[in-house]
Design an enzyme around this catalytic site. Sequence first.
Site: not given
Ligand code: NAD
Ligand code: UFG
Length: 343
Positions: A125, A149, A153
Amino acid sequence: MEKVLVTGGAGYIGSHVMATLGRRGLRCVCVDNYANSSPEAIRRVEALAPGTVEAHEADIRDTDALRRILATGGVTSVIHLAGLKAVGESVAEPERYHDNNVRGTESLLAALADSPVRRFVFSSSATVYGHPQGVPISESAPTAPQSPYGENKLEIEGLLARLAKDDPSWRVINLRYFNPVGAHESGTMGEDPSGIPNNLMPFVCQTAAGRRPQLSVFGTDYPTPDGTAVRDYIHVMDLAEGHVAALGALAAARDGTVMTVNLGTGRGISVLELVQAFERVNGIAIPRVLTARRPGDVAVCYADPSLARQALGWTARRTLEDMCRDAWHWQSLNPEGYRKAAA
Ligand code: NAD
Ligand code: UFG
């Protein structure tokens, strides 16, 4: 047919990755404990790419279960998405996050050690960069995660680097995602957060649907053109295609390769720009209030995506308008997410 082990395949990103791989003729072996997802997501993947998913309900910390799944054979690579991802929750429960995310990865690596699989793609991430010293952010920028978190990573990236150093038959790509949003073009798959959404796009969608009375815009005094915070929003289908490109790059790579690659568009979008684009594209007004900054938020964060282009041959193609249209398409067709369909 080549098989890919996809941990966390039922989640938001994993389901889009599996559908994309399936449509390209690859089979996925999904391992998910459904801690933050629903088996309904797997059925939706199957509807888009019939006969391509073999789903197992298992926890990645259960090494023996993983060994049994791998023993069925045919898996050539892994995309490791399973993990807990709520930043605030990780601050409140750091041990649970470490156990699930880091120990979970160690368990996966232990199971893989007994298998022939040596190609590994990891969901990292942009959060590892913390408060960036400058933008766009390249992969060589210093890392300074601000939450357990983010530390998980970085620790996992370190585990993988050590693994490939100790045993150069491994090939690893860490993908540092920026802000994934949007949904599958079909409207059948998308993001389904439980409870009140933390992230901007799902909150906007639920406000558009009338499930939330208004959006709070967190912070209007950032040093940005309109005062609201800037992020690199990337369409989840572009992100999914980035994983296909990563698998291709691993197939062509030398043994011992470890690469860390940003997946973003390289374009910074403010909160208000996103909200206004959503209103324009979907013809729906989003009631909003301007409020104080959310603690811990970064002012500006967007990727330098040039390494992804060079090393993976991948570039994000979809626009902000595509992200807003597809997010709303999914939300309006599935107002309760997967829950209603699964019940
Ligand atoms: P998500 O929560 O929708 O998907 C994660 C999946 O992993 C879920 O289906 C959950 O049930 C499963 N899981 C969690 N712990 C587990 C375990 N111990 N054993 C088996 N399954 C398990 O999240 P996502 O948004 O799809 O994210 C996927 C990956 O990408 C994550 O590792 C997350 O940290 C990373 N990521 C997400 C974002 C984002 O903004 N969505 C940004 C950067 C990185
Ligand atoms: N925001 C609002 N109102 C809301 C939600 C978010 O104004 O109700 C704003 C936040 O303050 C931020 C922007 O929208 O300025 C984006 O916010 P998100 O929560 O969608 O995304 P972030 O960049 O804060 O977080 C994301 C992922 C995290 C990760 C982070 C850094 O959700 O998991 O990027 O990579 F850690």
